[in-house]
Design an enzyme around this catalytic site. Structure first.
Site, PDB file in Angstrom:
ATOM      1  N   TYR A  21      -8.648 -18.309 -15.362  1.00 48.19           N
ATOM      2  CA  TYR A  21      -8.001 -19.618 -15.363  1.00 48.19           C
ATOM      3  C   TYR A  21      -9.013 -20.755 -15.310  1.00 48.19           C
ATOM      4  O   TYR A  21      -8.816 -21.807 -15.912  1.00 48.19           O
ATOM      5  CB  TYR A  21      -7.000 -19.732 -14.211  1.00 48.19           C
TER       6      TYR A  21
ATOM      7  N   GLU B  23      -1.729  10.622  -6.930  1.00 44.23           N
ATOM      8  CA  GLU B  23      -1.546   9.604  -7.974  1.00 44.23           C
ATOM      9  C   GLU B  23      -0.403   8.630  -7.683  1.00 44.23           C
ATOM     10  O   GLU B  23      -0.593   7.420  -7.708  1.00 44.23           O
ATOM     11  CB  GLU B  23      -1.288  10.273  -9.339  1.00 44.23           C
TER      12      GLU B  23
ATOM     13  N   ASP C 149       0.204  13.802 -11.703  1.00 47.39           N
ATOM     14  CA  ASP C 149       1.189  14.327 -12.650  1.00 47.39           C
ATOM     15  C   ASP C 149       0.482  15.273 -13.609  1.00 47.39           C
ATOM     16  O   ASP C 149      -0.745  15.248 -13.732  1.00 47.39           O
ATOM     17  CB  ASP C 149       1.807  13.183 -13.478  1.00 47.39           C
TER      18      ASP C 149
END
Lengths: 360, 620
Positions: free
Chosen positions: A93, A192, A244
């Site tokens: 920014y 995870e 996963d």
């Protein structure tokens, strides 16, 4: 003058000298691609190889990059001199006011900050730039001493002194900020997903297995990886990674264990080469008959790309990846709930940990 | 009574109303929407023709008012020469009146069905008479006549007539009450018809008031009337048996040879004798006595004799400049980036002279993903219906537009992209596919001319596009050296607290070209061309610069002194040191011509070292 400022100034000097000598200004840095990472035997992590790219003012985009580099360097220099810090988002920014040097997206400014780390061999923390995301959560039998912003040293027991959300890893986990005081846990389990982390906490698996549970929150932040590395290196705790069972999760493991392609310049700070993959593996999908989904086109090409990724060139990974391409299935950690909420802590994890040689 | 006579009686009784009913489609009245357009079109076409014939710049007023449900009142008023009172009933109240069948002239209406069909349509749908007001000049009274057509006799019947006061100097006003449907934002609409008409008639000023009261003005773009087309006689190559027989019957010529030589174009007395001899007919035979068999023989012989092509000065093209102005004016709100137009030389099909004019409008706010818009015109009349059956569409489809920068699937079919394609076919006899005059038949010669003309426009469009792409690329370099690089130097110096280093050397390494930037600014009928040259090479450069001009006579204020000014070119000798800049300029008087883009060429320097000019291929 700080080391970081000195190093950054060298970049400005290089560009100035190029111009003064009538040369087209340019800077060189390693190519940040899969094909340009090599295994570093000394640290046992993957680092950038010798392929370099040149950012040169001969093209408009190159010239823009150089101009932005100058502005970012100047900005960091001012920040360090004033004892301030900013987030990467704030950097983006702030560039709004830089005229032609303004960034078009935060992606560009994030990448430039990484470029500067690579060129100066300093850490982004040295530039007083911090990431947006907060560090992940930790629960386990360990006492941490953190130096707070008021300068106090505060000791925190990561089971007794924290709520069920656990201890939050700060963005700076270097020794001046964070020290390990006492540890009774004998392993680290990096998880995870938040759902599985909360499941293990609720089932008090940290106590049962005497483990420090670390929530990775998807692709782990630098501070999380650095934190895990310190647990491993300084306290000699083994690390297992529980994710996963899909190609994206394997990359999460790879970034914990070997280093990420994006941050290969600081792999030796961040990677924990001793970290082991626990699951969910494609073999688990078959062995535990887990509920699964079909692989998408993207999954398949990610798996294929992993077959040629130098970080996955060992027998375990090649076999598992090939198996997954064969069965064309993937499964989530939480698929284990098929057998009840306690199955993961009563059966799956104990079995897998035993398989890997851990005593419960 | 024999059956044949019974039938004949019935045949006679088929009124023109029934004829109209049966042929609604070919007359252009088959739907409510189209009927409304056709009525406006017939009246406006008549007004334009009348004004032009009288040498008056047309000022046309069109108003459509919704009376009730699907009943509309149409008003079309012009400032033309007016119509003498006694002629008014014949012009508006008789079908096929004034039909000329053996003199040929490029005009909007060709058959004379036009306006009387609109009158008939209005009386058949609303039962109301047409109201015609006309005044033939200052000091004359205006006549207001209400009339209908007696459908049995095909004769006008005046319902009411009066003298009225009309402020206008002269002109005609037609008021019709019709069943119709007014639509907006559609290609087939009154608005689109008028907009298209304005494009190819830039000399006309048209005011249009829509049913909702919205007023649209199509401004006049030129104060010059088009050249009046001349009438010509038919050419033997294009004549049909029926016409020949009629001509034989009506001619005043006493001998077949004089008939041929006087009633046809490109036939001399000598040629006429040759034809008659070949056909085995006595050259003194009276035309009226020529039998059907003999006429057929003559027709066959026509094809065997070598004749000169018909004269083509009978055609009145709109002209490249005027089409461009018309297009520019009517597409101004889309701010297109490029307009190219082309007028072909006259050509001939089947003994009929014709010529093709085209234009392409490109870029600006035209939709990028859609099919291009096709504007078709025949003798300055917009063709709104039956696009698919028209030779214009066919010719467009047969061009590989991908070569010129438009998208086209497989290099065939109507292209896609931000473009409008205009085609105007002018002829003394447009070969329409049907009486509704909405599509031009697929005549090979016409198709070829359209294709060649469009390719000419397309090539210019392509040149423009590649020039633009080249400039874009050079522009980014220009931004680099003029803004980014100096900023890098300034910032580096500021951070290190050192003086700003000179960057000229680096700039010439990055650019390594001679840069030419130009623009044309048009103001008060004067186009000023400004050319800026900067030498970014590291060595001095010397070369010749050529700037194309429309004609020597329009050129003024050439700076600096050129080597010479030729009819179509200004020639300068350029000599620049490294980093040296030079500004050149000249003015063009836009008096009946347009100048909106520079074409610059260089000689004596490798073109790869130049951005903004092409290699000069002409004589030195």
């Amino acid at each position: 003058m700080s080391d970081a400022v000195k190093e950054l100034k060298k970049i400005a000097e290089k560009i100035y000298d190029d111009l003064a000598k009538g040369k087209i200004p340019s800077i060189e840095l390693p190519a940040r691609t899969k094909s340009n990472i090599v295994f570093d035997d000394r640290y046992r992590v993957w680092k950038y190889g010798s392929q370099n790219i040149t950012r040169s003012a001969v093209s408009l985009s190159g010239a823009y990059m150089l101009l932005r580099t100058m502005y970012v360097i100047d900005f960091i220099k001012d920040m360090i001199e004033q004892g301030k810090s900013s987030t990467l988002r704030e950097l983006y920014y702030i560039s709004e006011g830089w005229g032609e040097a303004k960034f078009n997206s935060q992606d560009e400014s994030d990448k430039l900050a990484e470029d500067l780390e690579i060129i100066t061999k300093k850490l982004r923390e040295d530039f007083k730039l911090r990431p947006e995301e907060d560090g992940a959560r930790v629960i386990g039998d360990i006492v941490i001493e953190e130096t707070t912003r008021k300068g106090e040293k505060r000791r925190i027991h990561c089971q007794d002194d924290v709520g069920d959300a656990g201890y939050s890893i700060p963005y700076n986990v270097e020794k001046e900020k964070l020290r390990f005081v006492e540890v009774n846990a004998d392993k680290v389990i990096a998880v995870e997903t938040g759902g599985m982390f909360d499941r293990l906490v609720e089932n008090r698996f940290d106590e049962k297995s005497n483990a420090i549970l670390v929530h990775l929150k998807g692709q782990p932040a630098r501070s999380t990886r650095r934190f895990i590395k310190r647990l491993n290196e300084e306290l000699n705790l083994p690390v297992v990674v529980f994710t996963d069972g899909d190609p994206w999760s394997y990359r999460i493991y790879a970034s914990v264990a070997y280093g990420a392609i994006k941050t290969a310049h600081i792999s030796e700070y961040l990677a924990t080469p001793a970290a082991q993959f626990l699951g969910v593996t494609p073999s688990d999908i078959l062995n535990y008959e887990l509920p699964s989904d079909d692989l998408t086109k993207e999954d398949i090409s990610a798996l294929q790309s992993e077959l040629s990724d130098p970080r996955f060139q060992d027998e375990f990974w090649l076999n598992e990846i090939k198996l997954q391409l064969e069965i064309k299935k993937k499964a989530e950690q939480q698929a284990l709930a098929k057998y009840g909420l306690d199955y993961v802590t009563d059966v799956y994890l104990p079995e897998k940990l035993a398989e890997m040689g851990y005593e419960m | 009574m024999p059956i044949a006579e019974e039938l004949a009686k019935k045949q006679r009784q088929i009124s023109i109303a029934e004829f109209f009913e049966k042929n609604k489609q070919i007359l252009g009245f088959d739907s409510l929407t189209r009927a409304l357009i056709t009525c406006v079109k017939e009246a406006v076409d008549n007004s334009l023709d009348a004004c032009e014939e009288a040498g008056i710049l047309p000022d046309i007023f069109v108003e459509i008012e919704q009376i009730d449900g699907d009943e509309y009142r149409i008003v079309v008023e012009d400032n033309g020469p007016g119509i003498v009172k006694s002629q008014i009933p014949h012009v508006f109240g008789r079908l096929l009146y004034g039909s000329r069948f053996h003199s040929l002239k490029q005009s909007r209406g060709q058959q004379g069905i036009g306006i009387s069909a609109a009158v008939l349509y209005s009386q058949l749908t609303t039962g109301k008479p047409a109201i015609i007001t006309s005044k033939i000049g200052e000091g004359f009274p205006a006549h207001r006549i209400e009339l209908i057509i007696d459908t049995k006799k095909n004769l006008p019947r005046i319902i009411k007539e009066e003298m009225v006061h009309w402020k206008k100097k002269s002109g005609t006003r037609v008021e019709l009450f019709v069943k119709g449907k007014y639509v907006k934002n559609r290609k087939q609409s009154v608005y689109e018809y008028l907009r298209s008409t304005a494009i190819v008639n830039p000399h006309a000023h048209i005011t249009f008031i829509e049913p909702d009261g919205n007023e649209i003005i199509f401004e006049r773009a030129v104060d010059e009337l088009p050249k009046q087309p001349k009438e010509i006689k038919p050419h033997p190559y294009g004549i049909e048996l029926g016409t020949l027989l009629k001509m034989l019957k009506e001619t005043k010529a006493k001998k077949i040879t004089t008939f041929l030589a006087s009633e046809f174009s490109s036939v001399s007395l000598q040629k006429a004798r040759q034809i008659v001899a070949k056909a085995g007919i006595d050259e003194n035979k009276e035309p009226a006595k020529i039998s059907l068999e003999e006429a057929k023989k003559i027709l066959e012989t026509f094809k065997k004799v070598k004749l000169m092509a018909p004269p083509t000065d009978c055609l009145s093209p709109i002209g490249e400049t005027l089409i461009k102005r018309g297009l520019r004016k009517e597409t101004a709100q889309l701010s297109p980036e490029f307009i190219s137009t082309d007028t072909r030389q006259p050509s001939v099909f089947a003994g009929t002279p014709f010529m093709v004019e085209t234009g392409i409008v490109y870029g600006g706010n035209l939709p990028k993903e859609e099919r291009v818009e096709i504007l078709r015109f025949a003798n300055r009349v917009p063709l709104l219906y039956q696009e698919g059956a028209c030779v214009i569409t066919e010719a467009i489809k047969n061009i590989d537009w991908r070569r010129y920068g438009l998208e086209q699937k497989g290099g065939k079919g109507i292209p896609y992209g931000p473009a409008i394609i205009l085609v105007h076919v002018a002829s003394v006899n447009i070969p329409f596919t049907s009486e509704s005059k909405e599509a031009i038949a697929n005549v090979e010669e016409i198709e070829k001319e359209i294709r060649l003309s469009l390719q000419q426009c397309a090539r210019r469009m392509k040149t423009h596009l590649s020039k633009k792409a080249k400039k874009e690329k050079a522009k980014s370099k220009f931004l680099l050296i003029s803004k980014i690089l100096p900023e890098i130097a300034r910032k580096a110096a500021e951070m290190l607290d050192k003086p700003v280093p000179p960057i000229d050397d680096v700039i010439s390494q990055i650019m390594n070209i001679v840069w030419i930037d130009d623009e044309v600014v048009t103001k008060d009928g004067m186009a000023e061309s400004k050319i800026k040259i900067i030498n970014y090479k590291r060595k001095p450069q010397e070369f010749i610069l050529y700037a194309e001009i429309p004609s020597k006579e329009y050129v003024m204020d050439v700076i600096p002194e050129p080597l010479e000014i030729r009819e179509r070119i200004i020639k300068w000798k350029i000599s620049l040191k490294p980093s040296e800049k030079l500004e050149l300029s000249f003015k063009i008087k836009c008096d009946g011509i347009d100048f909106d883009e520079n074409n610059l060429y260089v000689l004596g320097i490798d073109p790869v070292n130049i951005v903004g000019a092409e290699k000069w291929e002409g004589e030195e």
